[in-house]
Design a protein around this motif. Structure first.
Motif, PDB file in Angstrom:
ATOM      1  N   LEU A  60       0.186  -4.620   3.145  1.00  0.00           N
ATOM      2  CA  LEU A  60       0.719  -3.273   3.285  1.00  0.00           C
ATOM      3  C   LEU A  60       0.899  -2.720   1.880  1.00  0.00           C
ATOM      4  O   LEU A  60       1.796  -3.151   1.144  1.00  0.00           O
ATOM      5  CB  LEU A  60       2.050  -3.297   4.021  1.00  0.00           C
ATOM      6  N   LEU A  61       0.024  -1.832   1.504  1.00  0.00           N
ATOM      7  CA  LEU A  61      -0.003  -1.291   0.150  1.00  0.00           C
ATOM      8  C   LEU A  61       0.976  -0.132   0.064  1.00  0.00           C
ATOM      9  O   LEU A  61       0.691   0.981   0.495  1.00  0.00           O
ATOM     10  CB  LEU A  61      -1.424  -0.860  -0.207  1.00  0.00           C
ATOM     11  N   GLY A  62       2.155  -0.398  -0.484  1.00  0.00           N
ATOM     12  CA  GLY A  62       3.173   0.635  -0.605  1.00  0.00           C
ATOM     13  C   GLY A  62       2.874   1.568  -1.765  1.00  0.00           C
ATOM     14  O   GLY A  62       2.581   1.122  -2.873  1.00  0.00           O
ATOM     15  N   SER A  63       2.964   2.869  -1.497  1.00  0.00           N
ATOM     16  CA  SER A  63       2.652   3.842  -2.543  1.00  0.00           C
ATOM     17  C   SER A  63       3.479   5.100  -2.337  1.00  0.00           C
ATOM     18  O   SER A  63       3.517   5.656  -1.240  1.00  0.00           O
ATOM     19  CB  SER A  63       1.161   4.200  -2.513  1.00  0.00           C
ATOM     20  N   PRO A  77       1.590  -9.921   7.794  1.00  0.00           N
ATOM     21  CA  PRO A  77       1.689  -8.837   6.803  1.00  0.00           C
ATOM     22  C   PRO A  77       2.524  -9.205   5.588  1.00  0.00           C
ATOM     23  O   PRO A  77       3.504  -9.947   5.678  1.00  0.00           O
ATOM     24  CB  PRO A  77       2.340  -7.695   7.589  1.00  0.00           C
ATOM     25  N   ILE A  78       2.114  -8.668   4.452  1.00  0.00           N
ATOM     26  CA  ILE A  78       2.857  -8.775   3.187  1.00  0.00           C
ATOM     27  C   ILE A  78       2.979  -7.369   2.622  1.00  0.00           C
ATOM     28  O   ILE A  78       1.978  -6.660   2.452  1.00  0.00           O
ATOM     29  CB  ILE A  78       2.141  -9.676   2.171  1.00  0.00           C
ATOM     30  N   LEU A  79       4.198  -6.956   2.319  1.00  0.00           N
ATOM     31  CA  LEU A  79       4.430  -5.659   1.710  1.00  0.00           C
ATOM     32  C   LEU A  79       4.439  -5.787   0.194  1.00  0.00           C
ATOM     33  O   LEU A  79       5.141  -6.649  -0.355  1.00  0.00           O
ATOM     34  CB  LEU A  79       5.776  -5.092   2.184  1.00  0.00           C
ATOM     35  N   VAL A  80       3.671  -4.932  -0.484  1.00  0.00           N
ATOM     36  CA  VAL A  80       3.698  -4.840  -1.945  1.00  0.00           C
ATOM     37  C   VAL A  80       4.052  -3.410  -2.292  1.00  0.00           C
ATOM     38  O   VAL A  80       3.319  -2.477  -1.949  1.00  0.00           O
ATOM     39  CB  VAL A  80       2.344  -5.224  -2.574  1.00  0.00           C
ATOM     40  N   CYS A  82      -2.201  -7.068  -4.761  1.00  0.00           N
ATOM     41  CA  CYS A  82      -2.873  -6.845  -3.477  1.00  0.00           C
ATOM     42  C   CYS A  82      -4.258  -7.486  -3.473  1.00  0.00           C
ATOM     43  O   CYS A  82      -4.646  -8.174  -2.510  1.00  0.00           O
ATOM     44  CB  CYS A  82      -3.011  -5.349  -3.196  1.00  0.00           C
ATOM     45  N   ARG A  83      -5.002  -7.267  -4.531  1.00  0.00           N
ATOM     46  CA  ARG A  83      -6.353  -7.837  -4.627  1.00  0.00           C
ATOM     47  C   ARG A  83      -6.314  -9.361  -4.629  1.00  0.00           C
ATOM     48  O   ARG A  83      -7.104 -10.018  -3.951  1.00  0.00           O
ATOM     49  CB  ARG A  83      -7.036  -7.312  -5.889  1.00  0.00           C
ATOM     50  N   ALA A  95      -6.523   3.719  -3.572  1.00  0.00           N
ATOM     51  CA  ALA A  95      -6.417   2.284  -3.850  1.00  0.00           C
ATOM     52  C   ALA A  95      -6.909   1.462  -2.662  1.00  0.00           C
ATOM     53  O   ALA A  95      -7.626   0.471  -2.829  1.00  0.00           O
ATOM     54  CB  ALA A  95      -4.976   1.925  -4.184  1.00  0.00           C
ATOM     55  N   VAL A  96      -6.521   1.869  -1.457  1.00  0.00           N
ATOM     56  CA  VAL A  96      -6.991   1.174  -0.249  1.00  0.00           C
ATOM     57  C   VAL A  96      -8.509   1.275  -0.143  1.00  0.00           C
ATOM     58  O   VAL A  96      -9.195   0.285   0.155  1.00  0.00           O
ATOM     59  CB  VAL A  96      -6.317   1.770   1.006  1.00  0.00           C
ATOM     60  N   ALA A  97      -9.055   2.454  -0.407  1.00  0.00           N
ATOM     61  CA  ALA A  97     -10.496   2.647  -0.340  1.00  0.00           C
ATOM     62  C   ALA A  97     -11.222   1.769  -1.355  1.00  0.00           C
ATOM     63  O   ALA A  97     -12.286   1.209  -1.061  1.00  0.00           O
ATOM     64  CB  ALA A  97     -10.843   4.119  -0.568  1.00  0.00           C
ATOM     65  N   ALA A  98     -10.651   1.631  -2.549  1.00  0.00           N
ATOM     66  CA  ALA A  98     -11.279   0.802  -3.584  1.00  0.00           C
ATOM     67  C   ALA A  98     -11.310  -0.663  -3.163  1.00  0.00           C
ATOM     68  O   ALA A  98     -12.314  -1.361  -3.376  1.00  0.00           O
ATOM     69  CB  ALA A  98     -10.529   0.959  -4.903  1.00  0.00           C
TER      70      ALA A  98
END
Length: 278
Positions: free
Chosen positions: A35-38, A7-10, A22-23, A47-50
């Motif tokens: 791990l998309l931090g928001s 895992p990588i947290l952004v 992330c992309r 953003a995850v869905a995209a």
């Protein structure tokens, strides 16, 4: 048995440079889970869905408001419980821009990354974990404009208590409710972030910890200010620090080359090479 994805947290990743990072990770580096931090869960889910709609499946939402200690603690506990592999990296990207008070700006841009690091440090891979603090050329520009005596503070590593004291003094001298449009708050916050980067790199020699600027990128932060480069171009220095850099406690320009923390270095010019120190 397959090897667990690393895992990588952004942080601050539902749009702009964070989402572009992330992309880039998902497209260029197999074997990782982002791990998309928001702070905004609805925008984070979108953003995850995209990303998943583009076939980039190894991403999940992590609700995280870096200005809130309780949110940071909850996020770290969630990651600890959910992922068997240690964190490969943290990209401290979340930030606020110009036109805010010093107190509000530093809370997110400086104290936020400091608190994220301390909360997630136990989860990082002890042998090859990486931290990338997304700073800005506004940091070196801020330091360059100071007097020589003042510059000394920003030219080396500073512990958390020293940074917090500097913030307290700066806030006391300002009108907290007054937005600052002269770059003072933003540049100040990013200069302190570089001080923090140097300090935690010294304190954690097994980790690779650096800061960088993504460049003058067209995002919500810079809209209407003349920035034209897309967020994808702002990933260059971040990706280098995250995967292809072995130095510690340094600051990198948008071209991925080492840069000074006390003055601006034009991208494309020779890398900064100090005789000693930082």
């Amino acid at each position: 048995m397959s090897t667990p994805l690393r895992p990588i947290l952004v942080t601050g990743a539902n749009k702009g440079i964070g989402l572009a990072v992330c992309r880039a990770i998902l497209e260029q580096r197999p074997g990782f889970h982002v791990l998309l931090g928001s702070r905004d869960e609805a925008r984070g889910r979108a953003a995850v869905a995209a990303l998943r709609a583009d076939g980039l499946e190894e991403v999940s939402l992590l609700p995280l408001d870096v200005s809130s200690p309780s949110s940071i603690s909850a996020a770290a506990a969630s990651v600890s419980a959910s992922f068997p592999a240690p964190l490969y990296g943290i990209v401290n990207n979340a930030g606020v821009g110009f036109g805010r008070s010093i107190e509000e700006t530093v809370l997110t841009n400086t104290l936020g990354p400091m608190r994220v690091f301390e909360a997630f440090r136990p989860l990082l891979d002890p042998d090859e974990g990486r931290v990338v603090n997304v700073a800005s050329a506004s940091g070196p520009n801020f330091v360059e404009a100071l007097g020589e005596e003042q510059k000394g503070f920003y030219r080396g590593p500073r512990e958390a208590f020293a940074i917090e004291r500097m913030v307290e003094n700066k806030v006391k001298k300002s009108r907290v409710s007054k937005p600052e449009f002269d770059n003072t708050a933003y540049g100040f916050s990013k200069a302190l972030l570089n001080c923090h980067t140097m300090e935690i790199a010294e304190r954690n020699p097994s980790l690779i910890i650096n800061s960088c600027t993504p460049g003058w990128i067209d995002t919500d932060l810079t809209r209407g200010m003349g920035a034209r480069d897309p967020p994808s171009k702002g990933t260059r220095s971040v990706m280098k620090c995250l995967f292809d850099c072995e130095s510690r406690g340094h600051y990198y320009g948008s071209d991925g080359e080492r840069s000074p923390i006390d003055r601006y270095r034009e991208p494309g010019t020779p890398p900064y090479a100090p005789a000693s120190g930082y």
